[in-house]
Structure formats: C-alpha cells, structure tokens
Scaffold this motif. Structure first.
Motif, PDB file in Angstrom:
ATOM      1  N   GLY A  94     -38.637  34.536   0.013  1.00 11.89           N
ATOM      2  CA  GLY A  94     -36.959  34.292   1.252  1.00 11.89           C
ATOM      3  C   GLY A  94     -36.386  35.821   1.216  1.00 11.89           C
ATOM      4  O   GLY A  94     -37.755  36.708   0.746  1.00 11.89           O
ATOM      5  N   GLY A  95     -36.084  35.968   1.760  1.00 11.49           N
ATOM      6  CA  GLY A  95     -35.260  37.082   1.655  1.00 11.49           C
ATOM      7  C   GLY A  95     -34.436  38.178   1.405  1.00 11.49           C
ATOM      8  O   GLY A  95     -33.343  37.436   0.675  1.00 11.49           O
ATOM      9  N   TYR A  96     -34.339  39.247   0.927  1.00 15.09           N
ATOM     10  CA  TYR A  96     -33.099  39.330  -0.538  1.00 15.09           C
ATOM     11  C   TYR A  96     -32.099  38.472  -1.483  1.00 15.09           C
ATOM     12  O   TYR A  96     -31.867  38.603  -1.614  1.00 15.09           O
ATOM     13  CB  TYR A  96     -31.827  40.405   0.866  1.00 15.09           C
ATOM     14  N   PRO A  97     -32.890  38.569  -1.965  1.00 18.73           N
ATOM     15  CA  PRO A  97     -33.035  37.504  -3.109  1.00 18.73           C
ATOM     16  C   PRO A  97     -31.753  38.548  -3.861  1.00 18.73           C
ATOM     17  O   PRO A  97     -32.516  40.058  -4.345  1.00 18.73           O
ATOM     18  CB  PRO A  97     -34.248  37.622  -4.416  1.00 18.73           C
ATOM     19  N   CYS A  98     -30.978  38.499  -4.235  1.00 15.45           N
ATOM     20  CA  CYS A  98     -29.732  38.804  -4.909  1.00 15.45           C
ATOM     21  C   CYS A  98     -29.336  38.652  -5.848  1.00 15.45           C
ATOM     22  O   CYS A  98     -28.013  39.095  -6.658  1.00 15.45           O
ATOM     23  CB  CYS A  98     -28.313  38.658  -4.091  1.00 15.45           C
ATOM     24  N   HIS A  99     -29.550  37.363  -6.743  1.00 19.30           N
ATOM     25  CA  HIS A  99     -28.873  36.893  -7.929  1.00 19.30           C
ATOM     26  C   HIS A  99     -30.078  36.492  -8.880  1.00 19.30           C
ATOM     27  O   HIS A  99     -31.045  35.135  -7.640  1.00 19.30           O
ATOM     28  CB  HIS A  99     -27.184  36.284  -7.741  1.00 19.30           C
ATOM     29  N   LEU A 100     -30.044  35.726 -10.297  1.00 17.48           N
ATOM     30  CA  LEU A 100     -30.569  34.978 -10.441  1.00 17.48           C
ATOM     31  C   LEU A 100     -30.183  34.823 -12.054  1.00 17.48           C
ATOM     32  O   LEU A 100     -29.409  35.441 -12.605  1.00 17.48           O
ATOM     33  CB  LEU A 100     -32.048  35.702 -10.827  1.00 17.48           C
ATOM     34  N   SER A 106     -36.459  28.007 -17.605  1.00 20.07           N
ATOM     35  CA  SER A 106     -36.477  28.120 -16.251  1.00 20.07           C
ATOM     36  C   SER A 106     -35.546  29.897 -15.938  1.00 20.07           C
ATOM     37  O   SER A 106     -35.516  29.413 -16.341  1.00 20.07           O
ATOM     38  CB  SER A 106     -36.032  27.229 -14.969  1.00 20.07           C
ATOM     39  N   ILE A 107     -36.322  29.873 -14.367  1.00 20.22           N
ATOM     40  CA  ILE A 107     -35.182  31.238 -13.973  1.00 20.22           C
ATOM     41  C   ILE A 107     -35.101  30.527 -11.985  1.00 20.22           C
ATOM     42  O   ILE A 107     -35.696  30.407 -11.341  1.00 20.22           O
ATOM     43  CB  ILE A 107     -35.838  32.897 -13.397  1.00 20.22           C
ATOM     44  N   LEU A 108     -33.701  30.948 -11.918  1.00 21.84           N
ATOM     45  CA  LEU A 108     -33.426  30.012 -10.479  1.00 21.84           C
ATOM     46  C   LEU A 108     -33.107  31.713  -9.544  1.00 21.84           C
ATOM     47  O   LEU A 108     -31.968  32.496 -10.443  1.00 21.84           O
ATOM     48  CB  LEU A 108     -31.900  29.642 -11.175  1.00 21.84           C
ATOM     49  N   VAL A 109     -33.362  31.424  -8.533  1.00 19.21           N
ATOM     50  CA  VAL A 109     -32.703  32.326  -7.541  1.00 19.21           C
ATOM     51  C   VAL A 109     -32.511  32.256  -6.602  1.00 19.21           C
ATOM     52  O   VAL A 109     -32.356  31.231  -5.929  1.00 19.21           O
ATOM     53  CB  VAL A 109     -34.614  33.145  -7.434  1.00 19.21           C
ATOM     54  N   ALA A 110     -31.005  33.226  -6.294  1.00 27.03           N
ATOM     55  CA  ALA A 110     -30.309  32.759  -5.082  1.00 27.03           C
ATOM     56  C   ALA A 110     -30.865  33.937  -4.073  1.00 27.03           C
ATOM     57  O   ALA A 110     -30.760  35.277  -4.928  1.00 27.03           O
ATOM     58  CB  ALA A 110     -28.805  32.973  -4.849  1.00 27.03           C
ATOM     59  N   CYS A 111     -31.321  33.189  -2.813  1.00 28.21           N
ATOM     60  CA  CYS A 111     -31.529  34.551  -1.944  1.00 28.21           C
ATOM     61  C   CYS A 111     -30.702  35.355  -0.077  1.00 28.21           C
ATOM     62  O   CYS A 111     -30.167  33.455   0.591  1.00 28.21           O
ATOM     63  CB  CYS A 111     -33.217  34.190  -1.311  1.00 28.21           C
ATOM     64  N   TYR A 112     -30.038  35.689  -0.138  1.00 26.57           N
ATOM     65  CA  TYR A 112     -29.423  35.832   0.506  1.00 26.57           C
ATOM     66  C   TYR A 112     -29.201  35.615   2.496  1.00 26.57           C
ATOM     67  O   TYR A 112     -28.787  34.853   2.558  1.00 26.57           O
ATOM     68  CB  TYR A 112     -28.472  37.529   0.596  1.00 26.57           C
ATOM     69  N   ALA A 150     -26.912  30.178   6.709  1.00 21.37           N
ATOM     70  CA  ALA A 150     -26.367  30.092   4.919  1.00 21.37           C
ATOM     71  C   ALA A 150     -27.120  31.503   4.546  1.00 21.37           C
ATOM     72  O   ALA A 150     -28.354  31.773   4.414  1.00 21.37           O
ATOM     73  CB  ALA A 150     -27.594  28.295   4.781  1.00 21.37           C
ATOM     74  N   HIS A 151     -26.096  32.027   3.620  1.00 18.63           N
ATOM     75  CA  HIS A 151     -26.582  33.162   2.924  1.00 18.63           C
ATOM     76  C   HIS A 151     -26.193  32.418   1.111  1.00 18.63           C
ATOM     77  O   HIS A 151     -25.123  33.160   1.177  1.00 18.63           O
ATOM     78  CB  HIS A 151     -25.173  33.918   3.184  1.00 18.63           C
TER      79      HIS A 151
END
Length: 346
Positions: A94-100, A106-112, A150-151
């Motif tokens: 993904g692009g620009y992961p900004c939070h985890l 588990s590690i959960l990651v959000a990509c902006y 979506a972001h």
C-alpha cells in the motif's frame, strides 16, 4: 522516571511533507519535573507511528512512504535499557502507511494513500510473518480534493477486544471489522457514517466502549458516537476551533484522559489543544492551550494522567504539560532535541 518512545519523519517523500528526524527515539520523562532526556535513537525511514505489544517487550512501526518507495512494517525487541533490537520487517502493499496497532498476536496497519488495511500475524518471538491479510476500502465523498478516494487513517480496537474500527478520511466512514478465530474480517453492518465532508481521522473510546469520540481533520470537529446494539451512531458534533479562527481546519489527534473526565484535541495551523469536559453523552468546552510550535502532529497522555506530551513536526518542539485537576494544561518543559517528532507511545 518513565521511559517511552517517539516516532519521527526522517525524510521528505514529497516536497514540504516529512522531516529530518533520526528515527525512533527512546526518551525518559522525569515524572517529578517534567524534563525529557533522549536515551538513544534507532534508525528507520519515516517511522511515523509506533505500537507497543501488550507486554511492552516489542515495538512495531510503519515506514510512511509512497508505494513505489517500498514501505514496510518493522518489528523490534525492547532491550532492558529500552534501546531497540531490530527483528525483521515485512513489505506493505500500500501507500503511505500512517497508523498501526498491536492486537491479538497481530499488527494491524492503515494505509492512507491506497485506502487499505493489513493484518500481519506474529510468531512466538514477536517477529512479523509474511501472510498478511488485505482489505481495500472503496468510495469517495464531497471534498473533491481530499476525498477523491478512500484514505484509511487509523485502526482502533474496541475495549471488548473483538471489534475493530478504521477511520477513513476519504469516504466519511468509520469502517467496522471484527476478530474471528484470530483473523480480522470486515463487519460492514456495523459501519458508522460521519457527516459528509468531515474526514474522520482518529477515534478514541471510553473504558466501557459505550461511547467513542471521532476527530475529523477536514472540519476540525469532534463527533460523539454512542453504541447501540453493537453499532455506533453520531449523536452530536462539536467545533474544536475558536470562533474567530479563519485559517484552514487541520485537526490531527485526539486523546481521552485516563480518568475519562476530559477529552483533548490537537489542531495544526491553530497550533493548539482544545480541551473538553466529558458530561455523560455530551462535551463542554473548557478552553484552548496554544502550543507555540509549527505543525502540532500528535500528543499523548501518560498512563497516570499527570502529563501530556505534544509533538510539533516542523518546528521540532516537544512540549511537556502538567495536567491540572480541572483538565487545564501547564507547560513544564520544552525541547528541540527530538527532530520532526510525530508520535508518542507509552
């Protein structure tokens, strides 16, 4: 003494956005005076958000980069002196992961940039496994510049440990997920709509999980959400900027005090913290605290509720406030030693 970690931007992936930090800083807070001392730093590319494992023996970070620059999620062992030992990393598609966040092995990651969410399982040693699950958000909203797609901006775990929510700035929704047999799966029936054009960025919960508070970046408003039969709904939305403010809204962070009496919101451009008193299902404005820096990106409150530490991405100010009994803030210490600070985790 309280030892904790601060993430930073170390490079500029696009002109005007990024920083000159050294990576992940290990920092010590003198809990009597409020003074900070940098103990060490661990190199990483734009470790803009950090997450500690529940036992605090491991630390994880995203490297916030464009997809073409190969962003990763990285795992570290926290040594006895709180320095970090690199364990391994896995690529993020993904692009620009900004939070985890770390939850249920588990590690959960959000990509902006790409509007997706990833789940990385962990092995017994805390290392990241390559079998990532990926979920893509779709849609857009009314702000044609910022909400063209979506972001995904933040992953939040509900106090019940089963439900997970992802603030998506681009589609004005808090997307719902849940854990089933250790796997993160979408739960669209429990998605929460945020008023159009608001751009939800981050959310926090009260201890019981009956109420949530969502800060929206594009309007600098905070919405109070109430949970009814498992579904959150907005019951009221409050402005966080002073009435005489004429700049561009740019809310950046939100935290609830451990005593659940106060809610704090950060606004860039204003460069200030807005303080609310929590009153059952509503908020009462207490006032504003000017932080006297540039780009108030993040802040956090120490677990004992005594201190608030705020980070300015562009001016390199890390500011320590003592939290008074009435929720107001009193500055105790300020340093520019930590370059481009953007995240604080305890």
């Amino acid at each position: 003494m309280l030892t904790f970690f601060i993430g930073s931007y170390t490079e500029y992936p696009i002109p005007g956005f990024g920083g000159i930090g050294h990576g992940i800083y290990t920092v010590q807070l003198n809990t009597q005076t409020g003074e900070l001392k940098v103990l060490s730093s661990e190199p990483a590319r734009n470790p803009s958000y950090l997450a500690l494992s529940p036992d605090q023996e491991h630390l994880y970070c995203n490297t916030e980069l464009d997809g073409k620059d190969s962003p990763h999620v990285r795992a570290y062992k926290v040594r006895k002196d709180f320095s970090l030992e690199f364990l391994n990393e896995q690529p993020i598609a993904g692009g620009y992961p900004c939070h985890l966040v770390a939850h249920q092995n588990s590690i959960l990651v959000a990509c902006y940039a790409t509007g997706n969410v990833f789940q990385y399982p962990l092995d017994a040693s805390g290392k990241l496994l390559p079998k990532a699950k990926q979920y893509d958000h779709k849609g857009s909203s009314v702000n044609k510049v910022r909400q063209e797609a979506a972001h995904a901006h933040q992953v939040s775990v509900h106090p019940n440990g089963k439900d997970v929510y992802v603030c998506d700035l681009g589609i004005d929704r808090v997307k719902a997920y849940q854990f089933k047999d250790g796997d993160l799966v979408p739960n669209p029936a429990n998605d929460c709509k945020i008023p159009k054009g608001n751009g939800p960025r981050h959310m926090v919960f009260d201890r019981k999980g009956d109420f949530a508070y969502v800060i929206s970046e594009l309007t600098s408003t905070v919405s109070v959400l109430q949970r009814n039969e498992g579904v959150f709904e907005v019951i009221k939305t409050y402005p966080t900027l002073p009435k005489d403010y004429t700049g561009v809204p740019s809310a950046s962070a939100i935290r609830i005090h451990p005593n659940e009496k106060f809610l704090y919101v950060a606004n860039r451009k204003l460069e200030g913290l807005t303080i609310f008193r929590i009153k059952e299902n509503s908020l009462e404005l207490i006032g504003y605290q000017n932080t006297n820096g540039d780009e108030l990106r993040e802040f956090n409150i120490t677990p004992d509720g005594q201190w608030l530490i705020a980070c300015h991405q562009n001016s390199h100010d890390t500011v320590v406030y003592r939290i008074e009994e009435d929720g107001s803030l009193k500055e105790q210490y300020r340093t520019k030693e930590i370059l481009s600070p953007v995240c604080v985790v305890f």
